[in-house]
Design a protein around this motif. Sequence first.
Motif, PDB file in Angstrom:
ATOM      1  N   GLU A  37       0.957  -1.241  -0.022  1.00 17.96           N
ATOM      2  CA  GLU A  37       0.110  -0.011  -0.018  1.00 17.96           C
ATOM      3  C   GLU A  37       0.792   1.160  -0.132  1.00 17.96           C
ATOM      4  O   GLU A  37       0.551   2.166  -0.763  1.00 17.96           O
ATOM      5  N   VAL A  38       1.961   1.186   0.613  1.00 21.62           N
ATOM      6  CA  VAL A  38       2.881   2.375   0.949  1.00 21.62           C
ATOM      7  C   VAL A  38       3.354   2.616  -0.595  1.00 21.62           C
ATOM      8  O   VAL A  38       3.567   3.533  -1.084  1.00 21.62           O
ATOM      9  N   ALA A  39       3.929   1.378  -1.058  1.00 21.46           N
ATOM     10  CA  ALA A  39       4.723   1.625  -2.347  1.00 21.46           C
ATOM     11  C   ALA A  39       3.747   2.180  -3.352  1.00 21.46           C
ATOM     12  O   ALA A  39       3.922   3.036  -4.308  1.00 21.46           O
ATOM     13  N   ASP A  40       2.429   1.725  -3.432  1.00 23.79           N
ATOM     14  CA  ASP A  40       1.431   2.326  -4.366  1.00 23.79           C
ATOM     15  C   ASP A  40       1.198   3.857  -4.098  1.00 23.79           C
ATOM     16  O   ASP A  40       1.097   4.706  -5.032  1.00 23.79           O
ATOM     17  N   PHE A  41       1.148   3.998  -2.900  1.00 22.26           N
ATOM     18  CA  PHE A  41       0.770   5.432  -2.645  1.00 22.26           C
ATOM     19  C   PHE A  41       1.717   6.603  -2.845  1.00 22.26           C
ATOM     20  O   PHE A  41       1.717   7.705  -3.281  1.00 22.26           O
ATOM     21  N   LEU A  42       3.210   6.153  -2.517  1.00 23.97           N
ATOM     22  CA  LEU A  42       4.220   6.902  -2.765  1.00 23.97           C
ATOM     23  C   LEU A  42       4.882   6.969  -4.022  1.00 23.97           C
ATOM     24  O   LEU A  42       5.555   7.572  -4.532  1.00 23.97           O
ATOM     25  N   GLY A  43       4.203   5.930  -4.829  1.00 20.48           N
ATOM     26  CA  GLY A  43       4.792   5.640  -6.105  1.00 20.48           C
ATOM     27  C   GLY A  43       6.142   5.283  -6.207  1.00 20.48           C
ATOM     28  O   GLY A  43       6.937   5.465  -6.863  1.00 20.48           O
ATOM     29  N   ILE A  44       6.648   4.359  -5.313  1.00 20.25           N
ATOM     30  CA  ILE A  44       8.063   3.680  -5.332  1.00 20.25           C
ATOM     31  C   ILE A  44       8.038   2.369  -5.141  1.00 20.25           C
ATOM     32  O   ILE A  44       6.881   1.751  -5.069  1.00 20.25           O
ATOM     33  N   GLY A  45       9.241   1.809  -5.512  1.00 14.07           N
ATOM     34  CA  GLY A  45       9.061   0.183  -5.457  1.00 14.07           C
ATOM     35  C   GLY A  45       8.998  -0.401  -4.268  1.00 14.07           C
ATOM     36  O   GLY A  45       9.413   0.143  -3.230  1.00 14.07           O
ATOM     37  N   LEU A  46       8.321  -1.747  -4.187  1.00 12.71           N
ATOM     38  CA  LEU A  46       8.339  -2.459  -2.884  1.00 12.71           C
ATOM     39  C   LEU A  46      10.015  -2.380  -2.300  1.00 12.71           C
ATOM     40  O   LEU A  46       9.907  -2.373  -1.252  1.00 12.71           O
ATOM     41  N   SER A  47      10.781  -2.824  -3.051  1.00 10.39           N
ATOM     42  CA  SER A  47      12.331  -3.023  -2.418  1.00 10.39           C
ATOM     43  C   SER A  47      12.475  -1.769  -1.826  1.00 10.39           C
ATOM     44  O   SER A  47      13.403  -1.840  -0.789  1.00 10.39           O
ATOM     45  N   SER A  48      12.229  -0.506  -2.386  1.00 13.96           N
ATOM     46  CA  SER A  48      12.679   0.681  -1.827  1.00 13.96           C
ATOM     47  C   SER A  48      11.948   0.849  -0.488  1.00 13.96           C
ATOM     48  O   SER A  48      12.540   1.515   0.680  1.00 13.96           O
ATOM     49  N   VAL A  49      10.598   0.565  -0.360  1.00 15.05           N
ATOM     50  CA  VAL A  49       9.842   0.792   0.908  1.00 15.05           C
ATOM     51  C   VAL A  49      10.750  -0.418   1.834  1.00 15.05           C
ATOM     52  O   VAL A  49      10.683   0.305   3.065  1.00 15.05           O
ATOM     53  N   GLN A  50      10.928  -1.495   1.477  1.00 16.34           N
ATOM     54  CA  GLN A  50      11.632  -2.533   2.599  1.00 16.34           C
ATOM     55  C   GLN A  50      12.974  -1.706   2.925  1.00 16.34           C
ATOM     56  O   GLN A  50      13.255  -1.595   4.169  1.00 16.34           O
ATOM     57  N   THR A  51      13.646  -1.288   2.019  1.00 17.32           N
ATOM     58  CA  THR A  51      14.980  -0.550   2.485  1.00 17.32           C
ATOM     59  C   THR A  51      14.769   0.481   3.305  1.00 17.32           C
ATOM     60  O   THR A  51      15.580   0.603   4.325  1.00 17.32           O
ATOM     61  N   HIS A  52      13.909   1.458   3.043  1.00 21.33           N
ATOM     62  CA  HIS A  52      13.460   2.587   3.807  1.00 21.33           C
ATOM     63  C   HIS A  52      13.174   2.126   5.289  1.00 21.33           C
ATOM     64  O   HIS A  52      13.372   2.798   6.227  1.00 21.33           O
ATOM     65  N   LEU A  53      12.274   1.246   5.162  1.00 18.55           N
ATOM     66  CA  LEU A  53      11.779   0.720   6.522  1.00 18.55           C
ATOM     67  C   LEU A  53      12.783   0.094   7.303  1.00 18.55           C
ATOM     68  O   LEU A  53      12.797   0.531   8.609  1.00 18.55           O
ATOM     69  N   GLU A  54      13.577  -0.663   6.999  1.00 19.08           N
ATOM     70  CA  GLU A  54      14.699  -1.542   7.744  1.00 19.08           C
ATOM     71  C   GLU A  54      15.580  -0.275   8.268  1.00 19.08           C
ATOM     72  O   GLU A  54      15.947  -0.251   9.547  1.00 19.08           O
ATOM     73  N   ARG A  55      15.928   0.602   7.211  1.00 14.15           N
ATOM     74  CA  ARG A  55      17.145   1.706   7.926  1.00 14.15           C
ATOM     75  C   ARG A  55      16.545   2.721   8.858  1.00 14.15           C
ATOM     76  O   ARG A  55      16.823   3.024   9.615  1.00 14.15           O
ATOM     77  N   GLY A  56      14.931   3.000   8.516  1.00 19.13           N
ATOM     78  CA  GLY A  56      14.220   3.766   9.131  1.00 19.13           C
ATOM     79  C   GLY A  56      14.021   3.510  10.632  1.00 19.13           C
ATOM     80  O   GLY A  56      14.098   3.965  11.775  1.00 19.13           O
ATOM     81  N   LEU A  57      13.745   2.071  10.789  1.00 21.23           N
ATOM     82  CA  LEU A  57      13.538   1.571  12.191  1.00 21.23           C
ATOM     83  C   LEU A  57      14.784   1.367  12.869  1.00 21.23           C
ATOM     84  O   LEU A  57      15.071   1.548  14.018  1.00 21.23           O
ATOM     85  N   ALA A  58      16.030   1.045  12.214  1.00 21.64           N
ATOM     86  CA  ALA A  58      17.263   1.026  12.743  1.00 21.64           C
ATOM     87  C   ALA A  58      17.510   2.045  13.372  1.00 21.64           C
ATOM     88  O   ALA A  58      18.182   2.363  14.523  1.00 21.64           O
TER      89      ALA A  58
END
Lengths: 152, 392
Positions: A119-140
């Motif tokens: 849902e986030v990827a669709d909304f922000l217009g970015i790729g799933l892998s980018s979402v995953q990377t942002h999430l992991e790095r953001g949480l860390a």
Amino acid sequence: MDGEAAFVEFARAVEPALRVALVAAHGVDRGREAANDALVYAWKHWDRVQGLDNPAGYLYRLAERSTRQRRFRPPAGLETQDHRHPWVEPRLSSALLALSPRQRQVVVLIESFEWTQAEVADFLGIGLSSVQTHLERGLARLRHELRVWDHG
Amino acid sequence: MGDIGREIRELFDEVVEPVDIRGIVALHRRRRWRGWQIAFAAGVVALLVVGGVLLLGALDSAPIAGPSDTTLPEDLPYLGLDLDGWAVTLAGEGAGGCGALDEVGPARQMSYEPIAPIDEGPIHINVGVFSAATICDELPMPDDAADLGPPADPPFVNDHGFIEVMGHRARVFDEQGTFQVRWLIGTAGAGHIHIFGNNLTAEDAEAIAESVVEIDYVQWQSILALFPEGGTTTTIASHDSVDGSGDLPNGPLSSAVLEAVDQIPELAALTVELAADHASLGDEPGEWGGVSLLAEDGSRIEIITQMVSENFDPLLVIGPDTQETGPHGEDIFLRESDAVFQVVVIDQDGTMINLIIDRSDPSQPGTPGALSQIGLDEAREWALLLLDLITD
């Protein structure tokens, strides 16, 4: 359903995401203003907007453009002088500011508003892998800033 | 993160009031097409169509330069040629740069050809807007070639300080002994003009070259404007490596890019062909560095990073196409063509990422290559993510 009712239903569904994503990226004042402007645009052009494949994503990108300013400006904050909330983790706001805007958007939407990564990827217009990377790095980064270590 | 997630939500819910949707409906008027507006618009469209048909009819009676020709631009006095009887063709996109390592960026080219053979034999001139990140010896130089070297006096340095000559010219004889002249005119990163002619007399070639160097800033911009999809690329070259050795040092900038690439699965899956830091040319002193990633069919992704000043002109690296603003105020410049996607992102601190993606198969120009499935949105996101990772 007439146009006004359809718009109100649509706007109520999309407004929280717009507001949260834009505030996460641009701070309270500019983010909320951009969300408001995007919804005004959507109402004025409802005939066209309602026919789009991804109207929420379109409005998000529209709002992003409306926040355009010259670079080298000071970063936007999550707080304003009039809005401070001592009941939340006192370092939370500054910890969130340590994240990049995109990391902040992804972390907030997924961790706090329980969106799926798709849902986030669709909304922000970015790729799933980018979402995953942002999430992991953001949480860390957030854990580091808050000294909250996940022992699980 | 459960508790923190809940607290973040409370923070947002309490701090940021929802937008007043009912207020929007009450205060703003919805735009709708009314009957008279539709009729008016239909009338305008009809007029345009009729006008277009009449115009095409008129053009049909005009001399036709050639089957694939476009209208000969009237604002090309810089060629110094009598272009009556010449055709100009947008020749599409070819490899840019110089030398095997550098032929990585597509460049827009225009081709001038005589409509009919002329006395001196066929003459073919290409004017391309290529990368001028480097100026280098483009042709293998036969022993009997005369390298004229750069012009003794830079013939144009305009008031803007934008263009500077890094020219190089050479007389070259090809394997058949045909005389060619090549003249490279470099600008500070915005591209260079490359002219060559077949079977030209030395005098003709020199006349052409001399006339070309008289262009000024405005004319240069008019050249760029002739390439509607933008015409500049940036290439990684070995000629201006930091240590001057011509080797390919993998310095801190390219190392940072490599580390960032490893964080993005789609990019990490590609083969690293080249990673190098370079001394910067042009009006942005300093160093730049990056990597060239290779897909299985030989098409490439180039990722370059550089620190730029607040006054940096993005026209140095990308055509004046689309400009956007990123989520943290980054300046984003986008170029899209059949052959290339290019995304340039500059953050508030002046860190620049220049991402260039080949879209066509290098062995079959014009046909989609291995990287053609990458969308511009994805490229934009990669550039932002790379910048984030590099500056983290």
